[in-house]
Design an enzyme around this catalytic site. Sequence first.
Site, PDB file in Angstrom:
ATOM      1  N   ASP A 132       0.828  -1.214   0.000  1.00  0.00           N
ATOM      2  CA  ASP A 132       0.000   0.000   0.000  1.00  0.00           C
ATOM      3  C   ASP A 132       0.857   1.256   0.000  1.00  0.00           C
ATOM      4  O   ASP A 132       0.464   2.292  -0.553  1.00  0.00           O
ATOM      5  CB  ASP A 132      -0.931  -0.008   1.226  1.00  0.00           C
ATOM      6  CG  ASP A 132      -2.100   0.956   1.077  1.00  0.00           C
ATOM      7  OD1 ASP A 132      -2.290   1.500  -0.028  1.00  0.00           O
ATOM      8  OD2 ASP A 132      -2.827   1.153   2.058  1.00  0.00           O
ATOM      9  N   HIS A 147      -7.370  -1.026   9.260  1.00  0.00           N
ATOM     10  CA  HIS A 147      -6.373  -0.440   8.353  1.00  0.00           C
ATOM     11  C   HIS A 147      -6.693   1.042   8.231  1.00  0.00           C
ATOM     12  O   HIS A 147      -7.590   1.426   7.495  1.00  0.00           O
ATOM     13  CB  HIS A 147      -6.505  -1.165   6.993  1.00  0.00           C
ATOM     14  CG  HIS A 147      -5.705  -0.581   5.871  1.00  0.00           C
ATOM     15  ND1 HIS A 147      -4.723  -1.299   5.225  1.00  0.00           N
ATOM     16  CD2 HIS A 147      -5.741   0.637   5.262  1.00  0.00           C
ATOM     17  CE1 HIS A 147      -4.191  -0.548   4.259  1.00  0.00           C
ATOM     18  NE2 HIS A 147      -4.799   0.627   4.261  1.00  0.00           N
ATOM     19  N   CYS A 151      -2.052   9.854  -0.274  1.00  0.00           N
ATOM     20  CA  CYS A 151      -3.486   9.878  -0.545  1.00  0.00           C
ATOM     21  C   CYS A 151      -3.676  10.441  -1.944  1.00  0.00           C
ATOM     22  O   CYS A 151      -3.231  11.553  -2.214  1.00  0.00           O
ATOM     23  CB  CYS A 151      -4.194  10.750   0.487  1.00  0.00           C
ATOM     24  SG  CYS A 151      -5.965  10.877   0.189  1.00  0.00           S
ATOM     25  N   ASN A 188      -1.138   5.734   4.951  1.00  0.00           N
ATOM     26  CA  ASN A 188      -1.263   4.796   6.070  1.00  0.00           C
ATOM     27  C   ASN A 188      -0.673   5.334   7.364  1.00  0.00           C
ATOM     28  O   ASN A 188       0.313   6.076   7.347  1.00  0.00           O
ATOM     29  CB  ASN A 188      -0.493   3.504   5.753  1.00  0.00           C
ATOM     30  CG  ASN A 188      -1.033   2.786   4.550  1.00  0.00           C
ATOM     31  OD1 ASN A 188      -0.693   3.111   3.419  1.00  0.00           O
ATOM     32  ND2 ASN A 188      -1.885   1.817   4.780  1.00  0.00           N
TER      33      ASN A 188
END
Lengths: 321, 321
Positions: free
Chosen positions: B25, B216, B249, B258
């Site tokens: 991610d 998450h 983002c 994250n």
Amino acid sequence: MTAATGHHVKGFPETVSVIEVGPRDGLQSEPEFVPTDRKIALVNGLIDAGIRHLEVTSFVSPRAVPQLRDAADVLAGIDRSKGAVLTALVPNAKGAVRAAEAGIDAMVVFMSASESHNLKNVNRTRAQSLEGFADIVRIAGEANIPVFGAIATSFGCPFEGNVPVSAIVDIARAYRDMGITTLSLGDTTGMATPPLVQERCRALGEAVPEADIALHFHNTRGVGLACVYAGLLEGVTRYEASIGGLGGCPFAPNATGNICTEDLVYMLDECGVESGVDLDRLIRVSREAEAVIGRTLPGQVMKAGPRLQTYGMDSVATANG
Amino acid sequence: MTAATGHHVKGFPETVSVIEVGPRDGLQSEPEFVPTDRKIALVNGLIDAGIRHLEVTSFVSPRAVPQLRDAADVLAGIDRSKGAVLTALVPNAKGAVRAAEAGIDAMVVFMSASESHNLKNVNRTRAQSLEGFADIVRIAGEANIPVFGAIATSFGCPFEGNVPVSAIVDIARAYRDMGITTLSLGDTTGMATPPLVQERCRALGEAVPEADIALHFHNTRGVGLACVYAGLLEGVTRYEASIGGLGGCPFAPNATGNICTEDLVYMLDECGVESGVDLDRLIRVSREAEAVIGRTLPGQVMKAGPRLQTYGMDSVATANG
């Protein structure tokens, strides 16, 4: 819009006071002098956004903190019509006289819970600091100005490490004996943790029940708002923060200083806790502060925007997942 | 040293699993290709630090996510001797075959709780996504590989705004009906808040009690660790995070992605929650990740150092207060 939007989290207070300390704790570590009119505009913008308690400057020696040498001029320019309570740090009798003349609403005396930090910060032992407060209390009393008490290094000291809870309790008692019961616990270098917040709030509640506690966290290790979470569960209703996260940490050049006011207000809003502050306006002030300072500030909400800011489906390419 | 150092916070679990998702991610949003050997070194460093569950890559189309085109090669280079569980995203049957061949420990299927995000992300309706999972479950089953299920936009959608809790519950039930009960709730664009965490964890606990939930969170609006705090109070024992806060983002170029693994581990340590991860080693890996990426990462503890890192009294000039 100043209404809390989220479902109220059980165990949290219904309302909380957000105390803005950016103009003092944030700016004092900025090397470039911020012009007085920009400081005034910043404070007035914060008041317009609904903040009703601000630490606006410090009546310290202009040689010690050149950034705040315009303390009286800043105070003279602030909009007093909304009833915001304006406070300033006052280190000694000379500062108290200046603060009273400048028309401060409350004086904040300060000392560290750890001896070495107090020596480093104000070149006095803790006992000498407490002795010195008597003059300030007298000068403030003659001018009918309340005195608040701050306790720096309340959650740890960068020179000594852990700070025993008894040190905080002893200072809170000494403050109370001087008639000072509006207190703040300062997390000077970002060493606060949720269990320390629990421990210190409970110990003070038992030992000095008349004390009205504010919590002042730094986000130096990322857990500033988690510490607020712990404080809210302890029933604490006053939190100090800095617009945009203005400020820093003298021990870690790239680390963050105070928790960010608009991120705090965002969390309070989303947790159903009323603060009376308008988040959208606050975000605008934060962006103006960033423009004044001339570098990116650590605040997150000012970059991401409000939670329900939505986007057109053609606005971005998303990667899978 | 991997021991939790703080006093255990009442109501928190005793132990928690930290799931590292930075290699997937975090890296997938990096425009510059990170060489395969650097990716492998990153994952092996994380395993050395004590992480025992990692989402290491994604078997998506190399055209869709060029950064992860080396999925099989990364997997081949990872140290399997410590028993770390290695997972990867698998979007379709083709990816499932590749993941099985590459020797993945578990496949992660994923869909969004909101229709528009699912359409944007994988160009399918939610119903079409669920249908497609049947093939993946079959392929995984034939290879004796477990399948986990992720639910993106579990706390809000950047196109639709709020996401009803019923959408999450419906998907969790559909996953369960396919035999998938190891789930994660993805806060894809940082819209999670403490009351939403409470609401969604409780609803899932009632509706799909056999589900094992991971949370998450993204720190896009600064409340990532406050959401972990809420999750810990709900008894959730699995949290996904990204080393250094790697990632971002897509909707806010300067915002954080994250939550940061070492900041999470720091908070767990200080709250007396065992994670089995060595914070000092993790900080070293985080600094290496920063060097690989070539820009400052959002992690705070990596900049400030551990809490009890103390300084000589001549190390800095402190301003008053």
